[in-house]
Design an enzyme around this catalytic site. Structure first.
Site, PDB file in Angstrom:
ATOM      1  CB  THR A 351       1.748 -18.420 -55.614  1.00 35.35           C
ATOM      2  OG1 THR A 351       1.537 -18.671 -54.226  1.00 35.35           O
ATOM      3  CG2 THR A 351       2.468 -19.602 -56.217  1.00 35.35           C
ATOM      4  CB  CYS A 367      -5.934 -14.134 -62.957  1.00 37.97           C
ATOM      5  SG  CYS A 367      -5.913 -14.326 -61.179  1.00 37.97           S
ATOM      6  N   GLY A 395      -3.751 -19.235 -63.199  1.00 38.96           N
ATOM      7  CA  GLY A 395      -5.124 -19.708 -63.086  1.00 38.96           C
ATOM      8  C   GLY A 395      -5.939 -19.142 -64.238  1.00 38.96           C
ATOM      9  CG  ASN A 579      -9.989 -14.678 -61.431  1.00 35.00           C
ATOM     10  OD1 ASN A 579     -11.033 -14.230 -60.954  1.00 35.00           O
ATOM     11  ND2 ASN A 579      -8.919 -14.903 -60.703  1.00 35.00           N
ATOM     12  CB  CYS A 581      -9.991 -17.133 -57.276  1.00 30.65           C
ATOM     13  SG  CYS A 581      -8.771 -18.451 -57.328  1.00 30.65           S
ATOM     14  CD  GLU A 583      -9.112 -13.160 -57.726  1.00 30.12           C
ATOM     15  OE1 GLU A 583      -7.893 -13.399 -57.766  1.00 30.12           O
ATOM     16  OE2 GLU A 583      -9.975 -14.045 -57.872  1.00 30.12           O
ATOM     17  N   PRO A 766      -8.120 -14.949 -52.914  1.00 34.48           N
ATOM     18  CG  PRO A 766      -8.973 -16.951 -53.725  1.00 34.48           C
ATOM     19  CD  PRO A 766      -8.287 -15.708 -54.163  1.00 34.48           C
ATOM     20  CB  THR A 767      -4.455 -14.488 -49.652  1.00 32.93           C
ATOM     21  OG1 THR A 767      -5.312 -14.655 -48.516  1.00 32.93           O
ATOM     22  CG2 THR A 767      -4.777 -13.186 -50.361  1.00 32.93           C
ATOM     23  CB  ALA A 768      -5.370 -20.508 -50.300  1.00 32.94           C
ATOM     24  CB  THR A 769      -0.244 -20.322 -50.979  1.00 37.28           C
ATOM     25  OG1 THR A 769      -1.045 -21.288 -51.649  1.00 37.28           O
ATOM     26  CG2 THR A 769       1.080 -20.947 -50.632  1.00 37.28           C
ATOM     27  CB  ILE A 770       0.589 -15.225 -50.077  1.00 33.46           C
ATOM     28  CG1 ILE A 770      -0.794 -14.616 -50.284  1.00 33.46           C
ATOM     29  CG2 ILE A 770       1.227 -15.604 -51.394  1.00 33.46           C
ATOM     30  CD1 ILE A 770      -0.769 -13.314 -51.083  1.00 33.46           C
TER      31      ILE A 770
END
Length: 971
Positions: A351, A367, A395, A579, A581, A583, A766-770
């Site tokens: 993002t 991150c 983040g 970080n 999230c 990863e 996590p790629t929640a948005t992309i």
């Protein structure tokens, strides 16, 4: 006055009582609406009135002598009116004649006929006005209010073209139905946006019946986007999908000029060959979007000026591609290459890169990881760094382990420390105060090692009870767990808590060295050399960790030793935390803030004809790694420590998304050995090509600065570092598969010879948005539900598992009853008896999959990763034993980190949106299958409405909550 013999003139002589229109007393001429003049023809009046009588009395009127006589009489009456008004002849306007016709019909008592004539007159007036405005088929009654307040007829032909384009190439969608239902919801005076909204709302209500309607809705949304952007750019007021074949390139060059003028775009974009790049834009790519994906882009990504979005989808992707190609030798060719990868959805940047690439402030990194020093100046300096980094959309992960514990001695004041909790409260409030550029919530995760004396209070930071001054409701927390602690839990031994002020070196130690030194400090507590400590049963502390994780969703469980023992950069520092999230696993220190730049391969897009296309994957990975490496040089750094670390080590994080979709395309169930093997093989290929791509970049551009001494320089690849973890931890505590299928010796030799461009190459975010943008399942997640309403910052969206729908259609099982059953059972197939067993297994949802399958698949990926993965764990029917087994399994299988725990209770929400008034389908409650997973599908969290993926009919959630496993703060 003499007239030309070629000119035909109708002269009407009106003798008293005469019925002869061919005699002449005066000459009348008619002024048409165009301004032209023609001779007066009474016959046209007769024809118009005859049509009005026919409209009222039907076909019988055509043969009626009464009607003919009445029409003739009325016509003569009208002619006589004009004779009396203009005895010497002259000119009349066409509207005057039509007014007299209406009046004559009313005076004769033919009110219905008069009304029919008025409607006939209005219809023709609208047709004439529409023709002047370029409207092919005007609606007979509905006018559309334009932005300037003017009104024009609704163009039915354009509506049908728009909907037809939207449905083109899609199976099982009905354009006629959308048009007809939309027209019923329109009114005279509706705005252009209102028309577009009606079309979209009609289409989106059909998504639950046919998933392809999400593409229809997205294509209808494009009409809004085009109208807004193209009119702002001064190109046209509106355009169809087909028009964009030529308009996109014009819009692109105009957009670049305007963006630079507005001081939003980097002026260097004007130096590209805009004509060549514009010609490379593929307008047909717009048809790939789902409604959720396109609405997300519109709401959060498109550049805007004074609230008007002037960026279109393919223009956005080209802007990002150009921004990432700024320092390439052949910028135009690379920009086209990057654009094609993004526009195809084969790969998507994170993002921040989508937000800012090609703009004047190109903060592209996702991150940032920091270590907080144990002094007041350093602590508040770290909090300031948090604010600056959060401002530009990053983040944050903070390592708080060095800060002394509650009760520790303060040499400068001869007092005692208040510990870390008061400072964490400030961190929490800073994240709330400084959001990510006004676009997303600020987001931070604080990490603490499990031997820190403040760990017990740290575990309770997210509780809703207790002293609120010692609570952090808006901040994430995570445990940084040493292997020794997990061994003590297994062996049911004691665990000693220390303040880092008396044992500061524990912070930088791991593996066998940590164990040795830790035991030495424990011995000092017994001799009295260390007085500030606390001894607790390791198992009791572990139970508290798991209890708090279940109760509040925090702190997450992450493992210090595998993060360090398998780090390629062990020679250059220590990994002190992950970080936001979980990863990213990079070194941090007082001088370096670790930075990671993320992007994800769309694994589903690389399944071709039911198999993973390894050649396509290789091409995508190669280009993606190049794009990620470019981020480092182009990136804006808000603090100098971040720039220093990024240029010295050049880490990137290539991940993946669409894993569940990839399984569906192959007919594989998530809870199966086949899925575990696919997780292994697909990640091996990504790792293989990513490492090779970075090594090839090193040959082209040079090695990263701290390469010498790294595991890479020794020919030790991520798969090889598993052996180091086994040696240090003890093989009895590690059960990690080490099989391989590729020629890794070739890569080892190449890396030794050429080096690496990047210290770290892979991490699964996590790629929640992309993933929403690309229309695939996020990251490595199993399907949450097969039918649900997703809520996020862009609104509420019906999401249905299209793979499941197509499979059910193939077996003639998709009907209204099935849809209602799925709503009732929260998108689960398991309780529906008519579903075949193989489909129940294939489309089992997250809480219907045993956690071991998720953990085993993650373990297979972890052996190929030089960093970590954001791994949510789903557990149905939670118990202490299940939590204990799951998290111990994660540690024993070699995982570096875990992310959210998503727990499901054993009770069911009452449905409120199904047929009937009692929450049941037609008054009958379906019987649940034995052992079916049911219940409230919220994550275990103090915020009960925080889950953005709700069952159909449940209460709307908070958007993008930090208690939410789909939190989009850093994706």
């Amino acid at each position: 006055m003499a007239t030309s013999t070629d000119e035909r003139r109708h002269q009407v002589a009106l003798d008293d009582g005469s019925q002869d229109h061919t005699t002449h007393r005066q000459v009348l001429r008619i002024i048409k609406r165009t301004g032209d003049t023609v001779e007066f023809d009474p016959g046209k009046i007769s024809v118009a009135m005859s049509k009005a009588f026919l409209a009222v009395e039907g076909s019988n009127a055509s043969g009626s002598s009464r009607i003919r006589e009445q029409v003739e009489a009325l016509t003569q009456s009208i002619v006589e009116t004009f004779e009396r008004r203009m005895p010497e002849g002259g000119t009349l306007h066409i509207e005057d004649i039509q007014d007299q016709v209406e009046l004559a019909l009313m005076r004769s008592g033919e009110h219905k006929v008069a009304r029919a004539y008025v409607l006939y007159r209005e219809e023709h007036a609208r047709a004439r006005a529409a023709e002047q405005q370029g409207i092919e088929r005007p609606h007979p009654t509905i006018n559309v209010t334009q932005p300037d307040g003017s009104r024009r007829p609704l163009d039915l032909a354009r509506i049908e073209t728009l909907v037809g384009d939207a449905c083109s190439g899609l199976a099982n969608v009905d354009a006629k139905r959308i048009v007809e239902e939309s027209l019923r919801n329109l009114y005279d005076g509706v705005t252009a946006d209102g028309v577009a909204t009606a079309l979209m709302m009609t289409a989106r209500t059909l998504v639950e019946k046919e998933p392809n309607y999400t593409f229809v809705t997205a294509r209808l949304l494009q009409d809004n986007l085009r109208r807004e952007a193209l009119s702002f750019l001064g190109l046209c007021e509106e355009a169809t999908f087909g028009d964009m074949a030529t308009l996109y390139s014009r819009a692109f060059s105009t957009y670049v000029a305007r963006g630079i003028e507005f001081e939003q775009l980097d002026p260097r974009l004007a130096e590209f060959d805009l004509e060549r790049l514009g010609a490379a834009i593929d307008y047909e790519r717009d048809n790939q979007f789902t409604y959720l994906g396109l609405q997300t882009l519109y709401d959060r990504y498109f550049l805007h000026r004074d609230g008007v979005r002037y960026e279109l989808p393919q223009v956005l992707f080209m802007r990002v591609a150009m921004g990432l190609a700024l320092e390439e030798d052949d910028r135009d060719a690379r920009a086209i290459e990057f654009y094609q990868l993004l526009a195809s959805f084969d790969y998507m940047t994170s993002t921040p890169t989508l937000f800012n690439a090609g703009t004047v402030r190109s903060q592209l990194s996702s991150c940032y990881l920091t270590t907080v020093p144990d002094n007041l100046e350093g602590i508040y300096g770290a909090i300031r760094d948090n604010a600056m980094l959060s401002k530009w959309a990053g983040g944050l992960g903070n390592d708080w382990t060095p800060v002394r514990a509650l009760g520790s001695y303060i040499k400068g004041t001869n007092g005692k420390s208040q510990g870390i909790v008061p400072f964490l409260k400030v961190v929490n409030d800073t994240a709330v105060a400084v959001n990510q550029g006004g676009k997303r919530k600020g987001a931070v995760c604080s990490y603490l090692e499990s031997w820190h004396l403040d760990i017990e209070e740290f575990l309770e930071l997210r509780k809703n009870t207790g002293d609120d001054r010692r609570r952090t409701h808006d901040m994430n927390t995570a445990n940084w767990v040493p292997d020794l602690f997990m061994k003590r839990v297994s062996e049911e031994k004691e665990w000693t808590l220390f303040s880092p002020s008396v044992c500061p070196d524990l912070h930088d130690l791991y593996g066998a060295a940590f164990e040795k030194r830790y035991e030495e400090y424990e011995a000092m507590t017994r001799t009295g050399e260390i007085k500030l400590y606390k001894r607790v049963p390791a198992k009791d502390l572990w139970r508290r960790m798991l209890s708090m994780l279940f109760e509040t969703g925090h702190p997450w469980i992450t493992f210090k030793d595998p993060c360090n023992l398998r780090s390629p950069q062990r020679h250059a520092g220590v990994v002190h935390s992950s970080n936001l999230c979980t990863e990213i696993t990079l070194n941090t220190s007082a001088d370096e803030i670790a930075v990671c730049n993320l992007g994800s391969i769309n694994l589903a897009a690389h399944i071709v004809d039911g198999r993973l296309d390894s050649e396509k994957l290789k091409r995508s990975v190669k280009t993606a790694v190049r794009m990620l490496d470019n981020v480092i040089d182009i990136n804006y750094y808000a603090v100098p420590q971040a720039r220093r670390a990024n240029f010295r080590h050049r880490p990137v994080g290539l991940g993946l998304m669409g894993f569940q979709d990839a399984l569906y395309k192959q007919g594989i169930a998530y809870a199966s050995q086949q899925a575990v093997d696919f997780a292994d093989n697909s990640m091996e290929l990504i790792s293989y090509h990513a490492i090779e791509a970075s090594s090839d970049l090193a040959a082209e551009r040079g090695r990263y600065e701290s390469f010498e001494g790294s595991l890479w320089s020794q020919g030790v690849l991520p798969i090889d570092s598993v052996n180091e973890l086994a040696r240090e931890r003890g093989e009895q505590y590690l059960q990690m598969d080490t099989s391989a299928t590729q020629d890794w010796q070739r890569i080892r030799d190449k890396v030794r010879r050429q080096g690496m461009r990047n210290s770290n190459v892979m991490a699964i975010a996590p790629t929640a948005t992309i993933s929403n943008i690309c229309g695939v399942t996020q990251s490595i997640e199993p399907t949450y539900q097969n039918l649900y309403v997703k809520s996020n910052l862009s609104g509420e969206f019906t999401v249905v598992n299209s793979h499941m729908v197509h499979a059910l259609k193939e077996r003639d099982l998709w009907d209204e009853v099935m849809i209602n059953d799925l709503k009732y059972y929260d998108g689960s197939l398991q309780p529906i008896e008519r579903i075949p067993e193989d489909l129940r297994e294939r489309y089992a949802t997250a809480f219907e999959i045993e956690p071991r399958w998720i953990v085993e698949a993650a373990s297979r990926r972890q052996k190929w990763l030089d960093q970590a993965q954001s791994l949510n764990l789903y557990i149905s029917g939670v118990s202490g034993r299940k939590l204990d087994n799951t998290y111990r399994m994660a540690w024993q299988l070699g995982l570096k980190t875990t992310y959210y725990l998503r727990a499901q209770a054993s009770t069911r929400l009452e449905k409120s949106t199904l047929k009937g008034t009692d929450g049941k389908l037609t008054g009958v409650k379906p019987a649940a299958a034995p052992g079916a997973a049911t219940g409230d599908s919220r994550p275990s969290s103090a915020a009960p409405a925080a889950d953005p993926q709700q069952p159909m009919g449940s209460a709307p959630p908070l958007a993008c909550s930090l208690d939410d496993p789909d939190c989009e703060a850093c994706q």
